[in-house]
Design an enzyme around this catalytic site. Structure first.
Site, short mmCIF file in Angstrom:
data_model
loop_
_atom_site.label_atom_id
_atom_site.label_comp_id
_atom_site.label_asym_id
_atom_site.label_seq_id
_atom_site.Cartn_x
_atom_site.Cartn_y
_atom_site.Cartn_z
N ASP A 143 38.20 40.02 43.20
CA ASP A 143 38.90 41.29 43.35
C ASP A 143 37.90 42.39 43.67
OD1 ASP A 143 40.76 43.46 42.93
OD2 ASP A 143 41.78 42.29 41.38
N ASP A 147 40.65 45.49 37.16
CA ASP A 147 42.00 45.37 36.57
C ASP A 147 41.95 45.19 35.06
OD1 ASP A 147 42.92 45.64 39.14
OD2 ASP A 147 43.44 43.54 39.43
N ASP A 251 42.80 38.26 44.31
CA ASP A 251 43.40 39.47 44.88
C ASP A 251 42.89 39.58 46.31
OD1 ASP A 251 43.92 42.14 45.66
OD2 ASP A 251 43.78 42.85 43.59
N ASP A 253 42.60 41.89 48.19
CA ASP A 253 41.76 43.07 48.49
C ASP A 253 40.28 42.85 48.16
OD1 ASP A 253 41.22 43.86 45.76
OD2 ASP A 253 42.98 45.16 45.71
N GLU A 296 48.73 40.63 46.04
CA GLU A 296 48.48 41.93 46.70
C GLU A 296 48.49 41.89 48.22
OE1 GLU A 296 48.44 44.84 45.15
OE2 GLU A 296 48.16 44.30 43.04
#
Ligand SMILES: NC(=[NH2+])NCCC[C@H](N)C(=O)O
Ligand SMILES: [Mn+2]
Ligand SMILES: [Mn+2]
Length: 326
Positions: A143, A147, A251, A253, A296
């Site tokens: 990621d 988070d 994720d 991203d 995501e």
């Protein structure tokens, strides 16, 4: 050309069984569209490739779950969290779906959805692994973001920035109501010692404090620039060890916006698609993978790049599930 993997899974039942859960949920953040990702990924042929090219036996209910029946009409902020009752209810239900696949010894693939859904997926696999094998599992969290905000440290109130805090018990509230994450119970699903981050480059102030205080193992983009992705994966997997089941939470991203522009919180300076695929390949090679989330992907953002982002997502999943270059 692809052919089935020759790596023998260490913690799964025989037969190359794959449980698939498609989660069309976007309530952990504010941008609509991330709920459309599972259909987009499936329509682009992902599940067929896993079945036909990688020889998985699929267990999938052919449904993209939106959990609309669970969504409350009123969902006021709680401890500054947005949509707390909805996210709690959806992740609770998702955890039982993931649990029942994992309890049968199936590898579990969850297609999100925003990253708040990892509260459900990791709660589900960790419980099943504990029951089946009497073991604690590790999580590799790939990621741009950590988070790991608690509701109190979060500046956005978006729960997709908090799943790790809930899973590790950092966000626990004494006497929490069942419908406000009380269902997670007293015992944390995940130990902070068994968590490894890869790809970080946009970490909030409060999150940095948490990571430092608890000595969480984290490889930022700086570390990847310095050591190269090969060495970083050696160190990351070395931290986990060879006898621990792994849940990979990816994720999209984490990838640079050049490869994955269609995502809610893009951050420049990320992984190349090849580095992302390499991470997934290395995790596959351990034979320890028990579950993967891909989250995501938001096809409605940067619509020009949506196909690119979807293709990247499919590639990451195929690599983690055993696709090889040769
Ligand atoms: N899963 C994600 N994309 N999370 C982004 C989180 C961004 C920010 N740290 C927040 O807490 O709001
Ligand atoms: Mn992120
Ligand atoms: Mn995330």
């Amino acid at each position: 050309m692809t052919s089935p993997s020759t790596i023998a899974p260490k913690f799964l039942s025989a037969g190359n069984e794959l449980g698939v859960v498609a989660v069309g949920f976007s309530g952990g953040q504010c941008k609509p569209g991330v709920d459309a990702a599972p259909s987009a990924l499936i329509e682009s042929g992902l599940l067929n490739q896993l079945k036909d090219d990688l020889s998985y036996t699929l267990h999938h209910d052919d449904t993209v779950h939106t959990y609309s029946e669970l969504l409350p009409s009123q969902d006021p902020p709680h401890r500054n969290m947005k949509n707390p009752i909805a996210v709690s209810a959806v992740t609770r239900q998702l955890s039982t779906q993931v649990y029942s696949h994992a309890r049968h010894g199936r590898l579990v693939l969850t297609l999100g959805g925003d990253h708040s859904i990892a509260i459900g997926t990791i709660a589900g696999t960790s419980r099943a692994i504990k029951e089946r094998l009497g073991r604690e599992m590790a999580v590799i969290w790939v990621d741009a973001h950590a988070d790991i905000n608690t509701p109190e440290t979060s500046e956005s109130g978006n729960i997709h920035g908090m799943p790790v805090a809930f899973l590790t018990g950092l966000a626990r509230e004494k006497g929490a109501r069942e419908e406000l994450f009380g269902w997670l119970g007293e015992e944390p699903c995940l130990s902070l010692k068994k968590l490894v981050y890869i790809g970080l480059r946009d970490v909030d102030k409060g999150e940095k404090r948490i990571l430092r205080e608890h000595g969480v193992r984290a490889f930022s983009m700086h570390d990847i620039d310095k050591h190269g992705i090969g060495r970083v994966m050696e160190m990351a997997l070395g931290h986990i060890g060879t006898d621990t089941p792994i849940h990979l939470s990816f994720d999209v991203d984490a990838l640079d916006p050049q490869w994955a522009p269609s995502t809610g919180t893009p951050v420049r300076g990320g992984l190349t698609l090849r580095e992302g695929d390499y991470i997934a390949e290395c995790v596959h090679e351990t034979g320890s993978l028990v579950a993967m989330d891909l989250v995501e992907v938001n096809p409605s953002l940067e619509a020009m790049g949506a196909q690119e982002t979807i293709r990247a997502g499919c590639s990451l999943v195929r690599c983690a599930l055993g696709d090889t270059l040769l």
